[in-house]
Design a protein around this motif. Structure first.
Motif, mmCIF file in Angstrom:
data_model
loop_
_atom_site.group_PDB
_atom_site.id
_atom_site.type_symbol
_atom_site.label_atom_id
_atom_site.label_comp_id
_atom_site.label_asym_id
_atom_site.label_seq_id
_atom_site.Cartn_x
_atom_site.Cartn_y
_atom_site.Cartn_z
ATOM 1 N N SER A 1 0.852 -1.189 0.000
ATOM 2 C CA SER A 1 0.000 0.000 0.000
ATOM 3 C C SER A 1 0.884 1.233 0.000
ATOM 4 O O SER A 1 2.115 1.136 0.033
ATOM 5 C CB SER A 1 -0.903 0.011 1.252
ATOM 6 O OG SER A 1 -0.122 0.174 2.418
ATOM 7 N N ARG B 1 -10.090 -6.681 -0.983
ATOM 8 C CA ARG B 1 -8.711 -6.495 -0.553
ATOM 9 C C ARG B 1 -8.235 -7.714 0.238
ATOM 10 O O ARG B 1 -8.995 -8.660 0.460
ATOM 11 C CB ARG B 1 -8.581 -5.219 0.293
ATOM 12 C CG ARG B 1 -8.865 -3.951 -0.495
ATOM 13 C CD ARG B 1 -8.793 -2.714 0.385
ATOM 14 N NE ARG B 1 -9.851 -2.715 1.394
ATOM 15 C CZ ARG B 1 -9.906 -1.849 2.414
ATOM 16 N NH1 ARG B 1 -8.945 -0.947 2.561
ATOM 17 N NH2 ARG B 1 -10.905 -1.907 3.280
ATOM 18 N N SER C 1 -3.666 -2.981 -0.789
ATOM 19 C CA SER C 1 -4.564 -2.122 -1.563
ATOM 20 C C SER C 1 -5.215 -2.914 -2.691
ATOM 21 O O SER C 1 -4.606 -3.809 -3.275
ATOM 22 C CB SER C 1 -3.784 -0.945 -2.151
ATOM 23 O OG SER C 1 -3.247 -0.137 -1.135
#
Length: 250
Positions: free
Chosen positions: A199, A219, A235
């Motif tokens: 992320s 996710r 993410s």
């Protein structure tokens, strides 16, 4: 020894040049630069070579660490600065010494002697560092803990994360260190086979992953060792790449 001076203050540049000429007969100043751009241009110019670079940290168009990101530096670097807060980063780029302004003559002689010794005799620590690199990826980081400077091998790092404008390193034995580098820079330096940026705020080591479970919004959530103080979520845009990496396809 051929010397390049990177310093944006003309008076400081002239003062250092004068001290070098007076104190060291074997030193020849082959170039000067007052900015990141000028230093990079000089180093990229065919025929320009230096044995030693005296490099001010804060230049007119940025800090000197940007030079290392743009061009490979083979010369010994002696950093000069009015502040002591850059010491850890100086060690990270293998600076051979770190001089505080105004430069003390004894400290200058010590730094030059270190350069001479290193040029005459192969520096064992640099050789070990070179052997330890895999395809040019970073193999260790130098971090600061209280008043100590600590080397950490990347194989001992579990993950990095950013929080409240700070970047943190967490080791496999759950030691935590604040770092001067951003996650963007770390992403470029780390071996992509061993580390993945899940992320905007986290990079994890393959070895730190205990398990992966499905999470909200298509996710993934990672259970890591040591256990993080935050939810470690991949993410949505990086899920497919993460799964390929986890299977060894990176």
């Amino acid at each position: 020894m051929r010397v390049l001076i990177v310093e944006d203050e003309v008076m400081a540049q002239q003062s250092l040049a004068r001290s070098l000429r007076q104190e060291f007969s074997d030193m020849r100043i082959v170039g000067t630069a007052g900015s990141v751009r000028e230093a990079v241009d000089w180093l990229r110019t065919p025929g320009n070579t230096a044995d030693v670079i005296f490099m001010d940290v804060e230049l007119s168009d940025g800090d000197c660490f940007e030079i290392f990101r743009q061009v490979e530096i083979a010369a010994h670097v002696i950093m000069t600065t009015a502040y002591d807060s850059y010491a850890v980063r100086a060690f990270e780029v293998n600076s051979i010494d770190y001089l505080l302004k105004p430069i003390d003559p004894a400290a200058l002689r010590r730094a030059v002697e270190r350069c001479r010794t290193s040029l005459e005799h192969l520096d064992a620590s640099r050789l070990l560092d070179a052997i330890g690199r895999t395809h040019g990826y970073k193999q260790r980081y130098i971090v600061r803990f209280n008043d100590r400077i600590v080397p950490v091998n990347t194989s001992d790092i579990a993950y990095f994360y950013s929080e409240e404008k700070n970047t943190w390193m967490v080791t496999s034995d759950n030691n935590r260190y604040v770092m001067d580098l951003s996650l963007d820079i770390l992403s470029e330096e780390l071996d992509a086979r061993s580390f993945f940026r899940i992320s905007r705020n986290c990079i994890i080591s393959m070895a730190a992953i205990s398990s992966v479970v499905k999470y909200l919004g298509n996710r993934l959530k990672i259970q890591a060792r040591p256990r993080p103080d935050f939810e470690m979520v991949v993410s949505r845009s990086r899920v497919e790449d993460f799964l390929r990496w986890l299977e060894g396809g990176a």
